[in-house]
Design a protein around this motif. Structure first.
Motif, PDB file in Angstrom:
ATOM      1  N   ASP A  18       0.806  -1.220   0.000  1.00 41.34           N
ATOM      2  CA  ASP A  18       0.000   0.000   0.000  1.00 41.34           C
ATOM      3  C   ASP A  18       0.841   1.273   0.000  1.00 41.34           C
ATOM      4  O   ASP A  18       0.311   2.379   0.072  1.00 41.34           O
ATOM      5  N   ASP A  19       2.172   1.129  -0.088  1.00 40.10           N
ATOM      6  CA  ASP A  19       3.046   2.303  -0.132  1.00 40.10           C
ATOM      7  C   ASP A  19       3.200   2.804  -1.570  1.00 40.10           C
ATOM      8  O   ASP A  19       3.220   2.003  -2.512  1.00 40.10           O
ATOM      9  N   PRO A  20       3.335   4.112  -1.746  1.00 42.90           N
ATOM     10  CA  PRO A  20       3.365   4.660  -3.115  1.00 42.90           C
ATOM     11  C   PRO A  20       4.564   4.214  -3.948  1.00 42.90           C
ATOM     12  O   PRO A  20       4.483   4.207  -5.179  1.00 42.90           O
ATOM     13  N   ASP A  21       5.674   3.837  -3.307  1.00 45.03           N
ATOM     14  CA  ASP A  21       6.853   3.422  -4.074  1.00 45.03           C
ATOM     15  C   ASP A  21       6.999   1.903  -4.157  1.00 45.03           C
ATOM     16  O   ASP A  21       8.063   1.390  -4.504  1.00 45.03           O
ATOM     17  N   TYR A  22       5.907   1.186  -3.884  1.00 48.00           N
ATOM     18  CA  TYR A  22       5.959  -0.286  -3.905  1.00 48.00           C
ATOM     19  C   TYR A  22       6.302  -0.819  -5.293  1.00 48.00           C
ATOM     20  O   TYR A  22       7.107  -1.756  -5.424  1.00 48.00           O
ATOM     21  N   GLU A  23       5.709  -0.248  -6.339  1.00 46.77           N
ATOM     22  CA  GLU A  23       5.957  -0.763  -7.687  1.00 46.77           C
ATOM     23  C   GLU A  23       7.433  -0.655  -8.052  1.00 46.77           C
ATOM     24  O   GLU A  23       8.014  -1.560  -8.658  1.00 46.77           O
ATOM     25  N   THR A  24       8.050   0.445  -7.665  1.00 47.78           N
ATOM     26  CA  THR A  24       9.485   0.605  -7.914  1.00 47.78           C
ATOM     27  C   THR A  24      10.291  -0.345  -7.051  1.00 47.78           C
ATOM     28  O   THR A  24      11.255  -0.973  -7.515  1.00 47.78           O
ATOM     29  N   ALA A  25       9.905  -0.493  -5.800  1.00 45.89           N
ATOM     30  CA  ALA A  25      10.666  -1.306  -4.849  1.00 45.89           C
ATOM     31  C   ALA A  25      10.647  -2.788  -5.205  1.00 45.89           C
ATOM     32  O   ALA A  25      11.612  -3.509  -4.907  1.00 45.89           O
ATOM     33  N   ARG A  26       9.578  -3.247  -5.842  1.00 51.28           N
ATOM     34  CA  ARG A  26       9.477  -4.681  -6.133  1.00 51.28           C
ATOM     35  C   ARG A  26      10.101  -5.050  -7.480  1.00 51.28           C
ATOM     36  O   ARG A  26      10.286  -6.234  -7.778  1.00 51.28           O
ATOM     37  N   ALA A  27      10.444  -4.067  -8.289  1.00 50.24           N
ATOM     38  CA  ALA A  27      10.933  -4.339  -9.640  1.00 50.24           C
ATOM     39  C   ALA A  27      12.378  -4.821  -9.614  1.00 50.24           C
ATOM     40  O   ALA A  27      13.192  -4.362  -8.811  1.00 50.24           O
ATOM     41  N   VAL A  28      12.686  -5.756 -10.513  1.00 48.55           N
ATOM     42  CA  VAL A  28      14.057  -6.221 -10.715  1.00 48.55           C
ATOM     43  C   VAL A  28      14.431  -5.984 -12.172  1.00 48.55           C
ATOM     44  O   VAL A  28      13.619  -5.540 -12.985  1.00 48.55           O
ATOM     45  N   TRP A  29      15.680  -6.299 -12.489  1.00 54.25           N
ATOM     46  CA  TRP A  29      16.213  -6.004 -13.823  1.00 54.25           C
ATOM     47  C   TRP A  29      15.433  -6.713 -14.925  1.00 54.25           C
ATOM     48  O   TRP A  29      15.130  -6.138 -15.964  1.00 54.25           O
ATOM     49  N   ASN A  30      15.105  -7.995 -14.744  1.00 54.96           N
ATOM     50  CA  ASN A  30      14.431  -8.774 -15.779  1.00 54.96           C
ATOM     51  C   ASN A  30      12.948  -8.427 -15.789  1.00 54.96           C
ATOM     52  O   ASN A  30      12.208  -8.754 -14.856  1.00 54.96           O
ATOM     53  N   GLY A  31      12.507  -7.786 -16.868  1.00 52.70           N
ATOM     54  CA  GLY A  31      11.126  -7.344 -16.957  1.00 52.70           C
ATOM     55  C   GLY A  31      10.112  -8.467 -17.045  1.00 52.70           C
ATOM     56  O   GLY A  31       8.900  -8.216 -16.914  1.00 52.70           O
ATOM     57  N   MET A  32      10.547  -9.715 -17.280  1.00 47.00           N
ATOM     58  CA  MET A  32       9.607 -10.835 -17.272  1.00 47.00           C
ATOM     59  C   MET A  32       9.161 -11.212 -15.858  1.00 47.00           C
ATOM     60  O   MET A  32       8.174 -11.926 -15.685  1.00 47.00           O
TER      61      MET A  32
END
Length: 453
Positions: A18-32
């Motif tokens: 529910d944090d606003p930067d969650y999408e950025t925080a969970r992302a890794v290099w491999n977009g798959m």
């Protein structure tokens, strides 16, 4: 979530869904990789790491550890579990007199290169500078300087590591030597490494040679490497490749987008000898284009970065090769030219020289007798192209399997390579299991190419 609220009291920062930067925080290099952890802890210090390890263990949460986030299978994130993100811990402290560097667990090769190059020094690293030092090193560390100075682990003096019991341990040849042995090649199976201490080597300017040839000369190029690399001066680093020509200024504009074969070469000896050192690659065959000149080592270590940006979709396979047979060369000639785009390639990294003078049982990295480490990688932006790119990599790798060693470099393994872990560590696997049993008997650190306790 009550448990996550408890975690917030113990660490500097927690990022939850529910944090606003969650999408950025969970992302890794491999977009798959599209996983949704229960929480991400961007660890500011060792205390954060200890608290997060203890929390995950006691709460029964699955745990992932992220350094640079470059893991092809996306092991730096996990569904419904806890991610320890080491990226805030990126310090690099250089002692130029002692020729050592202390490197934070979240540092990238670019961070390390920037700090050490200021003193005309370097650590043997990888090929892409956005790669995390931690993941690269724990898997062994194959890169440009391998022939001259060995793998990254061969320059490793000590580590600080938080093990599954939440204890911070120093591991070196003289402290927790069994753990230090296992961490040099055993990947992330044994704990969270919060810092690495490396020996540094005198590498400043290197002479770089990029040679592109017509595909009709690919067989000549591979046969040349087969006979040349075993006896070549160890100041050479070099590998052959298949490459869809990017828009490089030294390639004719009308050849951009054509599939060619290439040799990527560097000379780390005296700069004034560099041009002459490239002559064998000029004599090999006519070139479609070439670039030769002195470059700072960090430039070389970042030359492929633009082909593999953060968020690109990617799939990898790799094998060790002791002898590049005629049959293997025929496989390369059949599959390499089918590379689907400029970010899809086969590199045949030379890993003999200094790396081969370390014993097979001296570290967990067991394939010291191998001459090459093959990587077949495809990267692309559009999900609709997943099947075609994955098929090219798999078909190529499957065709090479009969002509390769049973194991492959752990950092080039995909998630569907878990069945190869035993072969990857060979005669060292039994000892690795004993170390795993001693330091992680419940297999808390299982989100990796897993060595079961």
């Amino acid at each position: 979530m009550t448990s996550i609220n408890e975690l917030r009291k113990q660490v500097t920062r927690v990022v939850a869904p529910d944090d606003p930067d969650y999408e950025t925080a969970r992302a890794v290099w491999n977009g798959m990789i599209d996983r949704r952890p229960a929480a991400v802890v961007p660890a500011a210090n060792v205390d954060d790491v200890i608290a997060a390890v203890n929390f995950a263990r006691d709460a029964g949460l699955a745990l992932a550890v992220r350094g640079g986030g470059h893991s092809s299978p996306g092991y730096g994130t996990i569904d419904d579990g806890l991610v320890i993100d080491l990226s805030p811990m990126r310090s690099v402290e250089v002692d130029a007199t002692a020729r050592t560097a202390r490197v934070g667990g979240g540092a990238t090769l670019a961070d390390l290169n920037d700090a050490t190059h200021a003193h005309g020094l370097a650590v043997p690293g990888g090929i892409v500078s956005t790669t995390g030092v931690g993941g690269l090193t724990l898997g062994g560390g194959i890169g440009y300087l391998t022939r001259g100075f060995g793998l990254s682990i061969d320059s490793l003096r000590s580590v600080d590591v938080v093990t599954a019991d939440g204890q911070l341990r120093r591991a070196s040849e003289s402290e927790n030597a069994d753990l230090f042995w296992a961490l040099r090649g055993g990947s992330g199976n044994f704990g969270v490494v919060t810092s690495f201490e490396f020996d540094l080597h005198p590498v400043d300017q290197v002479v770089v040679g990029l040679f592109f040839y017509e595909l009709e000369h690919a067989g000549d190029l591979l046969r040349f490497f087969r006979t040349w690399i075993p006896e070549a001066d160890e100041r050479y680093g070099a590998f052959p490749a298949f490459q869809v020509a990017p828009p490089l200024p030294f390639l004719p504009e009308d050849r951009h987008g054509d599939t060619l074969c290439a040799a990527v070469v560097h000379w780390s000896g005296p700069v004034e000898e560099g041009d002459a050192a490239m002559q064998p690659f000029r004599d090999l065959a006519p070139r479609v284009g070439e670039m030769v000149g002195p470059m700072p080592y960090p430039w070389l270590n970042s030359a492929f970065d633009d082909l593999f940006p953060h968020g690109v979709r990617s799939y990898w396979k790799g094998n060790y090769v002791t002898e590049l047979t005629d049959e293997a060369i025929e496989v390369h000639l059949a599959h390499g030219p089918k590379a689907p785009n400029a970010s899809s390639t086969m590199h045949l990294y030379s890993i003999n020289g200094a790396a081969s003078r370390v014993g097979a049982t001296d570290t967990a990295f067991s394939y010291r007798h191998a001459t090459f480490s093959t990587v077949i990688v495809s990267a692309w932006p559009d999900a609709s192209d997943d099947a075609a790119h994955i098929a090219w990599v798999r078909d190529y790798a499957d065709a090479l399997t009969p002509h390769s060693e049973a194991g492959g470099y752990v950092n080039f393994m995909s998630d569907d390579d878990q069945g190869r872990v035993t072969d990857t560590y060979g005669s060292n696997y039994a000892r690795l299991r004993k170390v795993k049993q001693a330091y992680d008997p419940e297999n808390l650190f299982s989100h990796n190419q897993n060595i079961t306790p």
